[in-house]
Design an enzyme around this catalytic site. Structure first.
Site, PDB file in Angstrom:
ATOM      1  N   LYS A 176       6.595 -45.837 -74.951  1.00 22.25           N
ATOM      2  CA  LYS A 176       7.050 -46.839 -75.917  1.00 22.25           C
ATOM      3  C   LYS A 176       6.432 -48.196 -75.595  1.00 22.25           C
ATOM      4  O   LYS A 176       6.453 -48.640 -74.450  1.00 22.25           O
ATOM      5  CB  LYS A 176       8.577 -46.916 -75.888  1.00 22.25           C
ATOM      6  CG  LYS A 176       9.253 -45.585 -76.246  1.00 22.25           C
ATOM      7  CD  LYS A 176      10.738 -45.601 -75.967  1.00 22.25           C
ATOM      8  CE  LYS A 176      11.035 -45.683 -74.484  1.00 22.25           C
ATOM      9  NZ  LYS A 176      12.476 -45.499 -74.172  1.00 22.25           N
ATOM     10  N   THR A 211      18.425 -55.682 -79.522  1.00 22.02           N
ATOM     11  CA  THR A 211      17.695 -54.447 -79.243  1.00 22.02           C
ATOM     12  C   THR A 211      18.352 -53.627 -78.136  1.00 22.02           C
ATOM     13  O   THR A 211      17.730 -52.727 -77.582  1.00 22.02           O
ATOM     14  CB  THR A 211      16.244 -54.766 -78.851  1.00 22.02           C
ATOM     15  OG1 THR A 211      16.249 -55.671 -77.726  1.00 22.02           O
ATOM     16  CG2 THR A 211      15.478 -55.396 -80.006  1.00 22.02           C
ATOM     17  N   GLY A 213      20.120 -50.791 -76.368  1.00 22.21           N
ATOM     18  CA  GLY A 213      20.275 -49.380 -76.689  1.00 22.21           C
ATOM     19  C   GLY A 213      19.107 -48.766 -77.415  1.00 22.21           C
ATOM     20  O   GLY A 213      19.173 -47.603 -77.836  1.00 22.21           O
ATOM     21  N   THR A 214      18.020 -49.496 -77.529  1.00 17.15           N
ATOM     22  CA  THR A 214      16.858 -48.996 -78.277  1.00 17.15           C
ATOM     23  C   THR A 214      16.326 -47.687 -77.701  1.00 17.15           C
ATOM     24  O   THR A 214      16.132 -46.698 -78.425  1.00 17.15           O
ATOM     25  CB  THR A 214      15.730 -50.050 -78.267  1.00 17.15           C
ATOM     26  OG1 THR A 214      16.205 -51.245 -78.876  1.00 17.15           O
ATOM     27  CG2 THR A 214      14.515 -49.554 -79.026  1.00 17.15           C
ATOM     28  N   GLY A 215      16.076 -47.673 -76.391  1.00 19.01           N
ATOM     29  CA  GLY A 215      15.506 -46.478 -75.771  1.00 19.01           C
ATOM     30  C   GLY A 215      16.445 -45.291 -75.820  1.00 19.01           C
ATOM     31  O   GLY A 215      16.016 -44.153 -76.093  1.00 19.01           O
ATOM     32  N   CYS A 216      17.725 -45.527 -75.572  1.00 15.32           N
ATOM     33  CA  CYS A 216      18.725 -44.453 -75.624  1.00 15.32           C
ATOM     34  C   CYS A 216      18.777 -43.845 -77.025  1.00 15.32           C
ATOM     35  O   CYS A 216      18.776 -42.620 -77.195  1.00 15.32           O
ATOM     36  CB  CYS A 216      20.105 -44.993 -75.257  1.00 15.32           C
ATOM     37  SG  CYS A 216      20.222 -45.787 -73.640  1.00 15.32           S
TER      38      CYS A 216
END
Length: 268
Positions: A176, A211, A213-216
């Protein structure tokens, strides 16, 4: 009647509700799959940061995994925050026989506010024990650098890092690009590497602090789509659309890095 797809998240609890177990379950609900959970750690956090972390005993983690395995038909499992080398090895041992189908590994290392969520000695354990089990691994750029030892500053560096992660056992790699030096760019680019191909996914870069919690959320969406039978490319592309919508329509909650909007993407 077809049985609804069932998925599992193994991760930490976020008292602020924006990341971890809470973000995963919200994403699963929005993607029409049933979500079970195994909690590895309880964090005291909000949009301003993490103030306390309590990792759960290994016996508790094992008991949760056994309880889920005994009663549910899990098609895909997402792994998030593990915290320590001991928990990482514990989870890897419980998953070695692949009781939960497809495995998506989000190598959570640092919270949005900067707090470490994976101890330094746990990185080696993750590489050794969990990467070989992963159908998909979804590091951001700093995480990819930590896992490979490569300083990533170009597309060529990104590809080299992805190939090293594949050599370590991960079948598919999504790196990412939200943390990259392209932060002044109007475009956010992610790189997807499968055994046979690689491609980039781009979206507009949103000027927002919300942003958390974006990766989760991104990894949880991939997990949900795989559980419903999507192939890797389809699952990753839909997850990119899901998280782009979640960032672009912020909830404006909290006084710091607010959570993304899990309601934003409504297509079933």
């Amino acid at each position: 009647m077809n049985q609804i797809a069932q998925v599992l998240t193994i991760a930490g609890s976020d008292s602020g509700g924006g990341a971890g177990i809470q973000a995963d379950l919200k994403t699963f609900q929005m993607r029409s799959v049933f979500g079970a959970s195994v909690i590895t750690a309880v964090t005291a956090q909000n949009t301003l940061g993490v103030s306390h972390i309590h990792t759960l005993p290994l016996d508790s983690i094992r008991a949760q995994i056994r309880a889920v395995a005994e009663d549910f038909s899990i098609s895909a499992c997402k792994i998030g925050m593990l915290g320590t080398a001991e928990i990482t090895e514990c989870v890897a041992e419980m998953l070695r026989n692949r009781p939960f189908g497809r495995l998506v590994l989000d190598p959570v290392m640092i919270a949005k506010g900067g707090a470490p969520l994976l101890q330094s000695d746990a990185v080696a354990a993750l590489k050794r024990s969990l990467l070989p089990l992963a159908d998909v691994v979804t590091p951001n750029l700093p995480e990819a650098e930590a896992l490979t030892g490569i300083s990533i500053s170009s597309d060529a560096d990104t590809e080299r890092a992805a190939r090293l992660l594949q050599e370590a056992g991960a079948q598919n790699v999504v790196i990412k690009g939200g943390h990259s030096g392209q932060s002044q760019s109007s475009v956010c680019r992610d790189w997807v590497f499968t055994p046979d191909a690689h491609f980039a996914l781009e979206s507009p870069r949103m000027p927002t602090p919300h942003t958390h919690g974006t990766g989760c959320t991104f990894a949880a969406c991939i997990t949900a789509e795989l559980a419903k039978g999507a192939d890797i490319e389809t699952a990753v592309k839909l997850a990119k659309q899901f998280i782009t919508a979640a960032i672009s329509q912020p909830l404006n909650i909290g006084h710091g890095h607010g959570p993304v909007n899990h309601w934003a993407f409504q297509t079933a």
